[in-house]
Structure formats: structure tokens, C-alpha cells
Motif scaffolding. Structure first.
Motif, PDB file in Angstrom:
ATOM      1  N   ALA A 202      -4.541  -3.183   6.724  1.00  0.00           N
ATOM      2  CA  ALA A 202      -3.447  -3.892   6.063  1.00  0.00           C
ATOM      3  C   ALA A 202      -3.686  -3.991   4.553  1.00  0.00           C
ATOM      4  N   ILE A 203      -4.922  -4.296   4.163  1.00  0.00           N
ATOM      5  CA  ILE A 203      -5.235  -4.415   2.738  1.00  0.00           C
ATOM      6  C   ILE A 203      -5.066  -3.072   2.038  1.00  0.00           C
ATOM      7  N   ARG A 204      -5.552  -2.026   2.639  1.00  0.00           N
ATOM      8  CA  ARG A 204      -5.456  -0.711   1.995  1.00  0.00           C
ATOM      9  C   ARG A 204      -4.006  -0.253   1.885  1.00  0.00           C
ATOM     10  N   LEU A 205      -3.194  -0.558   2.870  1.00  0.00           N
ATOM     11  CA  LEU A 205      -1.779  -0.226   2.773  1.00  0.00           C
ATOM     12  C   LEU A 205      -1.127  -0.948   1.599  1.00  0.00           C
ATOM     13  N   VAL A 206      -1.476  -2.223   1.415  1.00  0.00           N
ATOM     14  CA  VAL A 206      -0.945  -2.980   0.280  1.00  0.00           C
ATOM     15  C   VAL A 206      -1.451  -2.391  -1.039  1.00  0.00           C
ATOM     16  N   GLU A 207      -2.741  -2.110  -1.107  1.00  0.00           N
ATOM     17  CA  GLU A 207      -3.310  -1.545  -2.334  1.00  0.00           C
ATOM     18  C   GLU A 207      -2.618  -0.246  -2.735  1.00  0.00           C
ATOM     19  N   GLU A 208      -2.209   0.539  -1.741  1.00  0.00           N
ATOM     20  CA  GLU A 208      -1.595   1.836  -2.020  1.00  0.00           C
ATOM     21  C   GLU A 208      -0.073   1.763  -2.115  1.00  0.00           C
ATOM     22  N   GLY A 209       0.480   0.541  -2.037  1.00  0.00           N
ATOM     23  CA  GLY A 209       1.904   0.355  -2.283  1.00  0.00           C
ATOM     24  C   GLY A 209       2.826   0.645  -1.126  1.00  0.00           C
ATOM     25  N   HIS A 210       2.323   0.651   0.105  1.00  0.00           N
ATOM     26  CA  HIS A 210       3.166   0.976   1.254  1.00  0.00           C
ATOM     27  C   HIS A 210       3.938  -0.257   1.733  1.00  0.00           C
ATOM     28  N   ALA A 211       5.092  -0.011   2.308  1.00  0.00           N
ATOM     29  CA  ALA A 211       5.943  -1.066   2.844  1.00  0.00           C
ATOM     30  C   ALA A 211       6.557  -0.580   4.148  1.00  0.00           C
ATOM     31  N   GLY A 212       7.341  -1.460   4.762  1.00  0.00           N
ATOM     32  CA  GLY A 212       8.003  -1.097   6.008  1.00  0.00           C
ATOM     33  C   GLY A 212       7.167  -1.432   7.224  1.00  0.00           C
ATOM     34  N   LEU A 213       7.449  -0.750   8.318  1.00  0.00           N
ATOM     35  CA  LEU A 213       6.809  -1.016   9.605  1.00  0.00           C
ATOM     36  C   LEU A 213       5.675  -0.033   9.857  1.00  0.00           C
ATOM     37  N   VAL A 214       4.480  -0.574  10.179  1.00  0.00           N
ATOM     38  CA  VAL A 214       3.321   0.262  10.483  1.00  0.00           C
ATOM     39  C   VAL A 214       2.591  -0.335  11.687  1.00  0.00           C
ATOM     40  N   HIS A 215       2.238   0.511  12.633  1.00  0.00           N
ATOM     41  CA  HIS A 215       1.401   0.077  13.759  1.00  0.00           C
ATOM     42  C   HIS A 215      -0.071   0.183  13.362  1.00  0.00           C
ATOM     43  N   LEU A 216      -0.800  -0.940  13.499  1.00  0.00           N
ATOM     44  CA  LEU A 216      -2.239  -0.987  13.210  1.00  0.00           C
ATOM     45  C   LEU A 216      -2.954  -1.287  14.528  1.00  0.00           C
ATOM     46  N   ALA A 217      -3.351  -0.233  15.216  1.00  0.00           N
ATOM     47  CA  ALA A 217      -3.943  -0.400  16.547  1.00  0.00           C
ATOM     48  C   ALA A 217      -5.022   0.639  16.767  1.00  0.00           C
ATOM     49  N   GLY A 218      -5.895   0.348  17.704  1.00  0.00           N
ATOM     50  CA  GLY A 218      -6.966   1.270  18.049  1.00  0.00           C
ATOM     51  C   GLY A 218      -6.436   2.571  18.628  1.00  0.00           C
ATOM     52  N   PRO A 219      -7.250   3.623  18.624  1.00  0.00           N
ATOM     53  CA  PRO A 219      -6.783   4.951  19.015  1.00  0.00           C
ATOM     54  C   PRO A 219      -6.756   5.221  20.516  1.00  0.00           C
ATOM     55  N   GLU A 220      -7.151   4.245  21.333  1.00  0.00           N
ATOM     56  CA  GLU A 220      -7.211   4.457  22.783  1.00  0.00           C
ATOM     57  C   GLU A 220      -6.292   3.485  23.505  1.00  0.00           C
ATOM     58  N   VAL A 221      -5.798   3.899  24.652  1.00  0.00           N
ATOM     59  CA  VAL A 221      -5.086   3.002  25.560  1.00  0.00           C
ATOM     60  C   VAL A 221      -5.964   2.808  26.792  1.00  0.00           C
ATOM     61  N   LEU A 222      -6.340   1.557  27.054  1.00  0.00           N
ATOM     62  CA  LEU A 222      -7.222   1.227  28.176  1.00  0.00           C
ATOM     63  C   LEU A 222      -6.578   0.164  29.051  1.00  0.00           C
ATOM     64  N   SER A 223      -7.004   0.114  30.297  1.00  0.00           N
ATOM     65  CA  SER A 223      -6.644  -1.014  31.156  1.00  0.00           C
ATOM     66  C   SER A 223      -7.567  -2.186  30.831  1.00  0.00           C
ATOM     67  N   ARG A 224      -7.162  -3.377  31.263  1.00  0.00           N
ATOM     68  CA  ARG A 224      -8.036  -4.537  31.061  1.00  0.00           C
ATOM     69  C   ARG A 224      -9.399  -4.359  31.743  1.00  0.00           C
ATOM     70  N   PRO A 225      -9.466  -3.849  32.984  1.00  0.00           N
ATOM     71  CA  PRO A 225     -10.790  -3.627  33.578  1.00  0.00           C
ATOM     72  C   PRO A 225     -11.623  -2.618  32.794  1.00  0.00           C
ATOM     73  N   GLU A 226     -10.997  -1.549  32.300  1.00  0.00           N
ATOM     74  CA  GLU A 226     -11.732  -0.575  31.494  1.00  0.00           C
ATOM     75  C   GLU A 226     -12.238  -1.199  30.204  1.00  0.00           C
ATOM     76  N   PHE A 227     -11.420  -2.002  29.568  1.00  0.00           N
ATOM     77  CA  PHE A 227     -11.803  -2.665  28.324  1.00  0.00           C
ATOM     78  C   PHE A 227     -12.950  -3.635  28.582  1.00  0.00           C
ATOM     79  N   ALA A 228     -12.838  -4.455  29.614  1.00  0.00           N
ATOM     80  CA  ALA A 228     -13.912  -5.401  29.938  1.00  0.00           C
ATOM     81  C   ALA A 228     -15.204  -4.661  30.257  1.00  0.00           C
ATOM     82  N   GLY A 229     -15.097  -3.552  30.988  1.00  0.00           N
ATOM     83  CA  GLY A 229     -16.290  -2.774  31.314  1.00  0.00           C
ATOM     84  C   GLY A 229     -16.944  -2.176  30.085  1.00  0.00           C
ATOM     85  N   ALA A 230     -16.133  -1.716  29.124  1.00  0.00           N
ATOM     86  CA  ALA A 230     -16.682  -1.168  27.882  1.00  0.00           C
ATOM     87  C   ALA A 230     -17.408  -2.240  27.077  1.00  0.00           C
TER      88      ALA A 230
END
Length: 304
Positions: A202-230
Motif C-alpha cells: 500500500a505504501i509503495r503504491l502511494v509513493e508511486e502515485g497509483h490510485a483506484g482499486l488494487v487487490h493486495l493479497a498473497g499469491p496462493e489460494v488455500l483452504s483453512r485446513p491447508e493454511f493451519a497446517g502450513a
């Protein structure tokens, strides 16, 4: 850059303040109910007082990771959900715009129904609960009034070191350390997102002058059991006590997206590789704890 962080005692807010300071920016953080040293008391619900205080600060950017994020509580109290997640941030966004500043609003993957996720910025939202609806209405109102002075940052399943020690990772680690069972939904999937990375993006987007809608999320999709196990694996804990049930059997008060998660095509173009996968994030979480760089160690209980 002079920045205000509304909700500096929360997990994203704490990392915003730390990263802003590390990057040489002047930053002031606020708290509403949970005080920490160096934070200014501010209740966004006291709208005139909050607006007057913000005017005196004259920030160049306001980050707003605050709000009423208890999803089941929002379902039971829609008025408070809308006041905390829509009306109060919109009030301060208007003040920020009047001052010529920029406003960063943090939203959620719960703006999507989660029937066939993960979803991108182009996917049509359809909130399944009161919390998601309030967040979506806030996104639209803030973007509609501020235009290119607004950055809307959606994120999901945020975890990692934090002052209050409330996120999913803390819950899992504490229960495993104490030998207690860990029950998680078997049928919920989303994108675990490391708090320090979300804040830095979020800070870097502001520093570089970006606006609008941006998704800031991790690169994987996991289930809750997979996440807890990790989490268990990363911390060297026995995953045996982790069990799961379908969401319908857990008695949660608000509907949840089941096949959720966020795709991040815009972030990947602007800041490729910034959001780390779960394994690397947990390594960093553990490293920060061992070096004393995290506020709260889930292996030993809450600290000041």
C-alpha cells in the motif's frame, strides 16, 4: 510525506507505521479502544472532533485500515457495521480531499460471494454478508467522491506479527502450543496475505502515485485446513490437533465466501513478487519473533 494511520493499533496499521518510518516518512498513528505507546487517541465515531483533529494534522495521505471487522458482529448490528466501515471513513476521506491529500481505504474479499473465486478487480462484487456490503458501499462512495485521490486496497486472510495478536495464525499457534484442539472450516478457501507485505504494498503504491482499486493479497489460494497446517509446519508444531468441519456445522453467524480469494493482476504488473507465499511469510514471521522484531509472540502469550 506526512501520513496519518487511522487504526495504528491493528495488524495492518502497525506495519504501516513501521514501514513508513523505515522509509523516511513522517507518520502519526491513532487508536480508538486499544492504546499503545506513541499512538494518538481518536474515535472516528466522534465525527466532528475527528475531522477537526485531521484538519490540524494536514496530512498528505491518510491510511484507513480501521473499522468494525468482526463479521458475525456486523451481521447482528448492521447500523454499527455501516457507521464504522462506511460513514466514519467517508467523513475523514472528505476532509482529506479538502486538504488536497490522498486517502487509502482497506477493504476485503468479502465483497465477493465466493462461489467461484478467486476474483480479480474486474470481477463483479456480490457481498454475502453485512460486513462485505458495508465495505463495498464504502469503496464506491470513497472512490466516487475522491476520484484519483483514493486508493482502494482489498485484501484477505491477513496474518503475521501484530500488536494485538488476534489473527488466525496467532489462534492456531497458541492452541497448538498449549495442546488444545484447533477446529477450522473444511470448505473455506481464500488467499492468505502477510500483513507486513500488505502494508508495504500500500505504501509503495502511494509513493508511486497509483490510485483506484488494487487487490493486495498473497499469491496462493488455500483452504483453512491447508493454511493451519502450513502454520504448524512452519513453527515446528504437531498438526495433529487440527481438525475441520463444514462451515454449515460451525454455527457462524454470518455467511462466508467458500470458494474465495483474490487475484492480483494489477499489483503483479506494478510491484511483481512483492507479496510472498505462505512458506516464505511464515519463515519471516518466525525470524522476526526470534529477533524480537515482532510485538507479540504467540508461543509465550501476549506482551505489551
Amino acid at each position: 510525506m506526512k501520513a496519518i494511520v487511522i487504526g495504528g493499533s491493528g495488524q495492518i496499521g502497525g506495519w504501516l507505521l513501521r514501514h513508513l518510518a523505515d522509509r523516511g516518512h513522517e507518520a502519526v498513528g491513532t487508536y480508538a479502544t486499544v492504546p499503545f505507546p506513541g499512538l494518538h487517541p481518536l474515535r472516528a465515531s466522534d465525527r466532528e472532533d475527528a475531522a477537526a483533529w485531521l484538519r490540524r494534522q494536514h496530512p498528505q495521505v491518510v491510511f484507513y485500515p480501521a473499522g468494525f471487522t468482526w463479521v458475525d458482529g456486523c451481521e447482528r448490528d448492521p447500523a454499527t457495521a455501516r457507521a464504522s466501515n462506511l460513514e466514519e471513513p467517508l467523513n475523514l476521506a472528505r476532509v482529506t480531499a479538502d486538504l488536497g491529500g490522498r486517502f487509502v481505504y482497506f477493504s476485503t474479499d468479502y465483497v465477493f460471494r465466493g462461489d467461484d473465486g478467486p476474483d480479480s478487480e474486474e470481477s463483479p462484487p456480490d457481498p454475502p454478508n453485512v460486513y462485505g456490503l458495508a465495505k463495498l458501499d464504502a469503496e464506491r462512495a470513497i472512490a466516487g467522491e475522491l476520484g484519483d485521490r483514493a486508493l482502494i486496497a482489498r485484501t484477505s486472510w491477513v496474518y503475521g506479527p501484530e500488536r494485538q495478536g488476534k489473527n488466525f495464525a496467532y489462534q492456531v499457534i497458541r492452541r497448538l502450543v498449549s495442546g488444545e484442539p484447533v477446529m477450522v472450516p473444511s470448505d473455506q478457501r481464500s488467499s492468505p496475505s502477510y500483513g507486513p507485505d500488505v502494508a508495504l504494498a500500500a505504501i509503495r503504491l502511494v509513493e508511486e502515485g497509483h490510485a483506484g482499486l488494487v487487490h493486495l493479497a498473497g499469491p496462493e489460494v488455500l483452504s483453512r485446513p491447508e493454511f493451519a497446517g502450513a502454520i504448524a509446519e512452519g513453527f515446528g508444531l504437531d498438526p495433529g490437533p487440527i481438525a475441520s468441519k463444514p462451515t454449515a456445522e460451525l454455527g457462524q453467524g454470518a455467511p462466508r465466501p467458500l470458494q474465495g480469494g483474490l487475484l492480483t493482476p494489477r499489483l503483479d504488473r506494478i510491484l511483481p513478487g512483492l507479496m510472498r507465499p505462505v512458506s516464505l511469510s511464515i519463515d519471516d514471521f518466525l525470524r522476526r519473533l526470534n529477533l524480537g522484531e515482532a510485538w507479540n509472540d504467540p508461543r509465550v502469550g501476549p506482551t505489551a
